[in-house]
Design a protein around this motif. Sequence first.
Motif, PDB file in Angstrom:
ATOM      1  N   GLU A 176       0.833  -1.212   0.000  1.00 26.34           N
ATOM      2  CA  GLU A 176       0.000   0.000   0.000  1.00 26.34           C
ATOM      3  C   GLU A 176       0.870   1.267   0.000  1.00 26.34           C
ATOM      4  O   GLU A 176       0.645   2.177   0.804  1.00 26.34           O
ATOM      5  N   THR A 179      -1.291   4.682  -0.582  1.00 26.16           N
ATOM      6  CA  THR A 179      -2.615   4.864   0.010  1.00 26.16           C
ATOM      7  C   THR A 179      -2.749   6.172   0.772  1.00 26.16           C
ATOM      8  O   THR A 179      -3.779   6.835   0.720  1.00 26.16           O
ATOM      9  N   SER A 208      -2.497  -3.849  -2.426  1.00 23.94           N
ATOM     10  CA  SER A 208      -3.348  -2.664  -2.512  1.00 23.94           C
ATOM     11  C   SER A 208      -4.813  -3.052  -2.450  1.00 23.94           C
ATOM     12  O   SER A 208      -5.183  -4.201  -2.712  1.00 23.94           O
ATOM     13  N   ASP A 210      -6.733  -0.663  -4.001  1.00 23.30           N
ATOM     14  CA  ASP A 210      -7.120   0.298  -5.038  1.00 23.30           C
ATOM     15  C   ASP A 210      -6.884  -0.325  -6.418  1.00 23.30           C
ATOM     16  O   ASP A 210      -5.762  -0.365  -6.912  1.00 23.30           O
TER      17      ASP A 210
END
Length: 548
Positions: A176, A179, A208, A210
């Motif tokens: 991440e 983030t 992640s 995302d």
Amino acid sequence: MGASVIVEGLHITAGDQTLVDHLSFAIEPGEVLALIGESGSGKTTTALALMGYARHGCAIAGGSVRIGDIDVLGLSAAGQRALRGRTVSYIAQSAAASFNPSRTIMDQVVEPTRIHSTMPRAEAEAKAVQLFRELALPNPESIGQRYPHQVSGGQLQRLMAAMALITDPELVILDEPTTALDVTTQIEVLRAFRRVVRERRATAVYVSHDLAVVAQMADHILVLRGGQMQEVNSTAQILARPAHEYTQSLLAAARPAPRATEHCKGEGELLLEVRELSAGYGPVNAQGQPAAMILEDINFKLYRGQAVGVIGESGSGKTTLARAVAGLIAPSKGSMLFKGHALRPDLRQRSKEDLRQIQIVFQMADTALNPSQTIERILARPLQFYKGLQGTALQRRIHELLDLVRLPHSVAQRLPGGLSGGQKQRVNLARALAAEPDLILCDEVTSALDTVVGAAVLDLMADLRRELGVSYLFISHDLHTVRAVCDEIIVMQHGRKLDHVARANFDRGPHHPYYELLAASVPELRQGWLEERDRQVSPATESVACAA
């Protein structure tokens, strides 16, 4: 060229609980595999196991991990220490928490070469400067002499990448890494990471939640839920034709849509008016100005039932604005009117009714909830303070609040540490709702949540707005989220208001160049977006927008 990675039957437990359930996958040399899923799905636990590491209270109970010819789980403790930082390196989510504030950046970046005795100090420093240049860091020859607090968050994240890459590892784990960054900084870091990983042909694991970010980085995607693999396939296949229902739900949550709320166009009762507001921190001079001025001459209006978004990069003054409205920081100039009467600048000077009507929900529910108090006690406090509730009436209202935020009544007896991130943020929201406020200040309330949980919290807020008539000042660096939730957007940079955009004009200009830059910097859920964006938005355009 990176090494191959082969994982077979990986089984990780925490007491009687299974965190990763007999997981198997492989990564070809030089490829990037993304691990995606909600919080608690086992992404980071799996990634750490590739280094032979399990967090406190956890154990790798079975399976095998091979990096090239190395049997990672078969190594002794000393062998695994020799592996970490040399054969496999790790880039954490929070660089700020990972650097030692008392040592220079260069000392820390070259430390892996000293630990593993890979090269002399002078050669290591020369290689660090080369990496700083590859990672597009400013002043690569001198940035190493600074201390961590003297560089930005995005720069620190790239410096951590330099530390991870300086020993030429076979495998790089990125957990991440973007983030916590605002959208324009995220673009810089993503661009640098992708270029370095590709040019060095490193094998990489990218953790992640995302999917839009993953689409720019990964060759393949492995979808995790509850420690079990739902599917694994090429990035193109996952994005175009996801096979598993859970993957389909992740993709749906990653495409923000306007929440089901009748949007307010700024008509009716004027709830909050901010006039020429300035605020900052530090000692005040003879003119009444603080040493560090954060906000300057901010003006806006917010009407009952409205949701107004405040967008901008880190350091733009968004949170300071919310804190000033909440009374947590006293303005040095200007005024605030709430329902037509002046709000006292200091929280301690405000009436109980003013305190009740304006509530704030902080970004990090972890630090906003007292870890030693049960959820019942946390929710009881505002109900007792503002409403004087006791006994059966108090218990009934606590259950009603839990129903409002879609949490089971059993949560009341638990401590915050026993809840997920999304559940804690719902408790945070329930505590604000306990006061029955007219205005809730939402400070990055979904930025620490994964996509699915964040979407659920936004849907909940839209429902509460429709059912209770509550208004929001919604602070975020995620323009897609703000556009999905808000009726109007205030654009801020360097403490100043640059633009004020109504919903009808979200997609049509002309807008301030900085708004256009923010809009162009939110990753889209398709491969090739970053290359296309780099062709359309030149560095010169970025600098003009940022200087404007």
